[in-house]
Design a protein around this motif. Structure first.
Motif, mmCIF file in Angstrom:
data_model
loop_
_atom_site.group_PDB
_atom_site.id
_atom_site.type_symbol
_atom_site.label_atom_id
_atom_site.label_comp_id
_atom_site.label_asym_id
_atom_site.label_seq_id
_atom_site.Cartn_x
_atom_site.Cartn_y
_atom_site.Cartn_z
ATOM 1 N N ALA A 115 0.842 -1.197 0.000
ATOM 2 C CA ALA A 115 0.000 0.000 0.000
ATOM 3 C C ALA A 115 0.875 1.244 0.000
ATOM 4 C CB ALA A 115 -0.918 -0.008 1.207
ATOM 5 N N LYS A 116 0.280 2.358 -0.383
ATOM 6 C CA LYS A 116 0.950 3.652 -0.334
ATOM 7 C C LYS A 116 0.906 4.135 1.115
ATOM 8 C CE LYS A 116 2.399 7.814 -1.629
ATOM 9 N NZ LYS A 116 3.829 8.110 -1.769
ATOM 10 N N ARG A 117 1.991 3.937 1.849
ATOM 11 C CA ARG A 117 2.006 4.201 3.288
ATOM 12 C C ARG A 117 2.652 5.537 3.651
ATOM 13 N NH1 ARG A 117 4.716 -0.406 2.704
ATOM 14 N NH2 ARG A 117 6.506 0.312 3.921
ATOM 15 N N HIS A 118 3.470 6.070 2.764
ATOM 16 C CA HIS A 118 4.273 7.253 3.082
ATOM 17 C C HIS A 118 3.856 8.435 2.201
ATOM 18 C CE1 HIS A 118 6.654 3.642 4.123
ATOM 19 N NE2 HIS A 118 6.935 4.339 5.211
ATOM 20 N N PRO A 119 4.172 9.647 2.622
ATOM 21 C CA PRO A 119 3.658 10.836 1.924
ATOM 22 C C PRO A 119 4.330 11.107 0.588
ATOM 23 C CG PRO A 119 5.099 11.476 3.727
ATOM 24 C CD PRO A 119 4.930 10.003 3.836
ATOM 25 N N THR A 120 3.639 11.909 -0.206
ATOM 26 C CA THR A 120 4.172 12.434 -1.463
ATOM 27 C C THR A 120 4.372 13.938 -1.305
ATOM 28 O OG1 THR A 120 3.109 10.754 -2.838
ATOM 29 C CG2 THR A 120 3.681 12.836 -3.902
ATOM 30 N N LEU A 121 5.581 14.412 -1.573
ATOM 31 C CA LEU A 121 5.866 15.846 -1.568
ATOM 32 C C LEU A 121 5.951 16.310 -3.007
ATOM 33 C CD1 LEU A 121 8.725 16.073 1.129
ATOM 34 C CD2 LEU A 121 6.254 15.827 1.469
ATOM 35 N N GLU A 122 5.098 17.231 -3.387
ATOM 36 C CA GLU A 122 5.177 17.783 -4.733
ATOM 37 C C GLU A 122 6.322 18.788 -4.824
ATOM 38 O OE1 GLU A 122 1.280 19.226 -5.704
ATOM 39 O OE2 GLU A 122 0.532 17.196 -6.141
ATOM 40 N N ALA A 123 6.539 19.342 -5.984
ATOM 41 C CA ALA A 123 7.716 20.174 -6.243
ATOM 42 C C ALA A 123 7.782 21.373 -5.302
ATOM 43 C CB ALA A 123 7.704 20.653 -7.689
#
Length: 248
Positions: A115-123
């Motif tokens: 699963a997608k467990r960790h965050p996504t930081l955009e630019a």
């Protein structure tokens, strides 16, 4: 690979006034070294050499104090400043031109494999020292996470999140190519970015002080009419300046 390394070095020199030349960055900046070794670990990881990828990641942690899982995705010109204690999880995604300071955790709250467990930081996201971003949500482009904040939900693009748990400060209205949007802000701290809870408390205190003034006028009018309010006379008066100083 070499073009990306040159970009990373140039970005560090641009963002950190203490960086004097490329050789100093290569030899003395653990954030640069950790990202370089992450590239090796990720190359192994994506080609099925999972143990070797994890081992390279482990060696990088020992040498730099920065732990980046080989499965994490890093964009271009990512700058990990100082870096000691940074932890970036397996499914984290970091966009171009992001800046991460020491003690940051990009962690997960789920135990589900795959699963997608960790965050996504955009630019262009800036994560201040000691901040924790926990969960598989997205931090919008150009957002800032204040130092020691604990972020448990998405942050809109251009907004600033502060506190524990973090709450959102109103977004700055600026075009993508404006000078304000391009301004680098150290440690995710912006000018005039007061805590919104503090603002609300100040307004409530001012409102209470205004009500107290109106009550005193009514009491004076009643006293003039021969009606005495003993409870009002004995009540301790609100000192708004003293309470506001406690909130600050």
């Amino acid at each position: 690979m070499f073009s990306r390394l040159r970009e990373d070095i140039a970005s560090i020199i641009k963002k950190d006034p203490a960086a004097r030349n490329a050789w100093e960055v290569i030899t003395c900046y653990p954030g640069f070294q950790a990202i370089l070794m992450h590239g090796w670990a990720q190359w192994c990881w994506t080609r099925g050499m999972k143990w070797l990828g994890r081992f390279i990641s482990h060696v990088a942690r020992v040498l730099t104090g920065i732990e980046i899982h080989p499965g994490a995705q890093l964009g271009r010109r990512v700058f990990i400043d100082h870096g000691f204690g940074v932890v970036i999880g397996e499914t984290a995604e970091i966009g171009d031109d992001c800046t991460i300071y020491q003690g940051v955790t990009l962690g997960g709250t789920s135990l589900s494999r795959g699963a997608k467990r960790h965050p996504t930081l955009e630019a262009g996201v800036i994560v201040g020292a000691g901040a924790k971003v926990l969960g598989g949500f997205t931090i919008g482009a150009g957002a800032k996470i204040g130092s020691n904040s604990v972020v448990l939900k998405p942050v809109p693009a251009g907004a600033t999140a502060v506190g524990n748990p973090a709450h959102i400060i109103k977004r700055e209205v600026a075009s993508a190519d404006s000078e304000a949007a391009q301004l680098f802000t150290a440690y995710g701290v912006t000018q005039n970015s007061d805590d919104p809870i503090s603002k609300v408390l100040h307004k409530l205190i001012d409102h209470a002080a205004s009500q107290q003034e109106q009550i005193e006028k009514l009491s004076a009018a009643l006293s003039g009419a021969g009606i005495v309010c003993d409870a009002a006379q004995k009540a301790e008066k609100l000192n708004p300046e003293q309470i506001n100083s406690l909130v600050d």
